[in-house]
Motif scaffolding. Structure first.
Motif, PDB file in Angstrom:
ATOM      1  N   TYR A   6      32.047 -57.250  13.740  1.00 14.63           N
ATOM      2  CA  TYR A   6      32.250 -56.150  14.458  1.00 14.63           C
ATOM      3  C   TYR A   6      31.615 -56.416  15.775  1.00 14.63           C
ATOM      4  O   TYR A   6      30.843 -57.154  16.150  1.00 14.63           O
ATOM      5  N   LYS A   7      32.060 -55.692  16.753  1.00 10.98           N
ATOM      6  CA  LYS A   7      31.630 -55.943  18.140  1.00 10.98           C
ATOM      7  C   LYS A   7      30.303 -55.047  18.111  1.00 10.98           C
ATOM      8  O   LYS A   7      30.327 -53.859  17.732  1.00 10.98           O
ATOM      9  N   THR A   8      29.250 -55.334  18.646  1.00  2.00           N
ATOM     10  CA  THR A   8      27.756 -54.717  18.818  1.00  2.00           C
ATOM     11  C   THR A   8      28.242 -53.416  19.452  1.00  2.00           C
ATOM     12  O   THR A   8      28.581 -53.297  20.443  1.00  2.00           O
ATOM     13  N   ASP A  42      28.856 -61.032  21.542  1.00  2.00           N
ATOM     14  CA  ASP A  42      28.723 -59.812  21.581  1.00  2.00           C
ATOM     15  C   ASP A  42      29.156 -59.257  20.225  1.00  2.00           C
ATOM     16  O   ASP A  42      29.489 -58.103  20.080  1.00  2.00           O
ATOM     17  N   VAL A  43      29.323 -60.083  18.949  1.00  2.00           N
ATOM     18  CA  VAL A  43      29.824 -59.549  17.800  1.00  2.00           C
ATOM     19  C   VAL A  43      28.428 -59.924  16.871  1.00  2.00           C
ATOM     20  O   VAL A  43      27.583 -60.382  16.952  1.00  2.00           O
TER      21      VAL A  43
ATOM     22  N   ASP B 213      40.477 -59.684  23.782  1.00  4.97           N
ATOM     23  CA  ASP B 213      40.687 -58.405  22.909  1.00  4.97           C
ATOM     24  C   ASP B 213      41.493 -59.001  21.645  1.00  4.97           C
ATOM     25  O   ASP B 213      42.217 -58.420  21.126  1.00  4.97           O
ATOM     26  N   ALA B 239      36.622 -62.835  18.558  1.00  2.00           N
ATOM     27  CA  ALA B 239      35.364 -62.751  17.850  1.00  2.00           C
ATOM     28  C   ALA B 239      34.803 -64.046  17.467  1.00  2.00           C
ATOM     29  O   ALA B 239      33.426 -64.335  17.219  1.00  2.00           O
TER      30      ALA B 239
END
Lengths: 90, 256
Positions: A6-8, A42-43, B213, B239
């Motif tokens: 998940y993104k922070t 940033d994850v 994204d 990610a």
């Protein structure tokens, strides 16, 4: 185990990694030999779907790099040096 | 007997032999056979193409809505290089380029995403051995989950494409998918809002591409290779990358 990426600052997984057998702060391996990595800066990782854990940060804390250990040692030595100097001045 | 009468007789004879699958028995002298074939409508064209020492090229301009019908009517054997310029507009169904082979190439050039050149339902390129370039389109999808799907095609170049999964009506899975013995080069393409920006079990080069994204950036499988170049980020806006056998190489030559 299942890990959620998940993104922070959020609590919604962007990716679910299933059958993870091991992980570090930069990669995760699955039972079928797959490798996830590297992770974006940033994850974070959580084993809970509500993304309430910070497994990457925890891993870093538990596994400091050699560079981090040298920095910590340098800081410790500097503190000792300062304490000795203060003692000599007294 | 005049030469014309003789030729006519030979044409009839050879046509009969061809019909019977025995044309090779007509003449033991290849020069004679060559001369005879040259007098039959169509054979001289074939002979010229077989013996051509270069590849001719041709350019046309089409309306976007007519693109697929034009491509469907093209001979699969491409003996000429064809540049198709497409006026701004929407190609309403999945653009399919399939089974093209030969010495020619095929370029399809839009007016750019900003100028309204839109492929409404992605692109499928399969079983093509000719060089194909797709240039300057906005890629969307309503029935497919992949923006550009390439399989078993030897030389595909994707340039100046905007592939945005948020424009996909029924789930956006792969921005670019390349599988089964492919060579794909994408340059100056942006890929966003996909489950995987790029997936391959073949070879993909990403040159000055961008991504944002995406859930996963690059996924390789079954010995897939992705080579990053220029300003292409390692994660293509995802990610994490995924590897199930295969490698991703950054612009310095190091594995990602």
């Amino acid at each position: 185990m299942t890990l959620y990426v998940y993104k922070t600052g959020t609590s919604v997984p962007v990716l679910t990694m299933e059958n993870v057998v091991s992980y570090t702060d930069s990669r995760a391996e699955t039972a079928d030999g797959g490798v996830y990595g590297p992770f974006a800066e940033d994850v974070e990782l959580s084993s809970l779907p509500d993304c309430s854990e910070t497994l990457r940060a925890d891993w870093r804390r538990d596994h400091p790099s050699a560079e981090d250990r040298v920095k910590a040692l340098e800081q410790e030595m500097a503190a000792i040096g300062a304490a000795i100097e203060r003692g000599m001045m007294l | 007997m005049t030469q014309a009468q003789f030729n006519a007789m030979l044409q009839v004879a050879i046509a009969q032999e061809i019909a019977g699958g025995k044309y090779f028995q007509l003449s033991h002298n290849l020069d004679d056979l060559d001369a005879v074939l040259g007098n039959i409508d169509g054979f001289s064209d074939v002979k010229d193409k077989v013996e051509a020492t270069g590849v001719t090229s041709r350019a046309i301009t089409l309306e976007a809505a007519d693109l697929q019908a034009y491509i469907d009517a093209l001979p699969r054997l491409r003996t000429e290089s064809l540049i198709i310029r497409v006026n701004a507009g929407h190609v309403p169904k999945t653009l399919r380029l399939e089974n093209f082979y030969g010495p020619g190439f095929l370029w399809i050039i839009g007016q750019g995403a900003d100028s309204g050149s839109v492929l409404d339902d992605g692109i499928v390129i399969s079983n093509c051995s000719i060089a194909i370039r797709i240039i300057s389109f906005d890629i969307r999808g309503y029935s497919v989950g992949t923006g550009v799907s390439v399989s078993n095609s030897k030389s595909v170049s994707l340039e100046n494409l905007v592939i945005d999964g948020s424009n996909f009506a029924d789930g956006a899975y792969n921005g670019i998918s390349a599988d089964i013995s492919c060579m794909v080069a994408a340059s100056n393409c942006t890929i966003s809002h996909f489950t995987r920006a790029v997936y391959t079990g073949a070879v993909v080069r990403l040159i000055n591409c961008g991504g944002s994204d995406n859930a996963s950036g690059i996924a390789v499988e079954g010995g897939g290779v992705v080579l990053l170049s220029g300003s292409t980020p390692e994660l293509m806006g995802g990610a994490v990358n995924k590897k199930w056998g295969g490698i991703i190489i950054d612009k310095t030559g190091m594995p990602v």
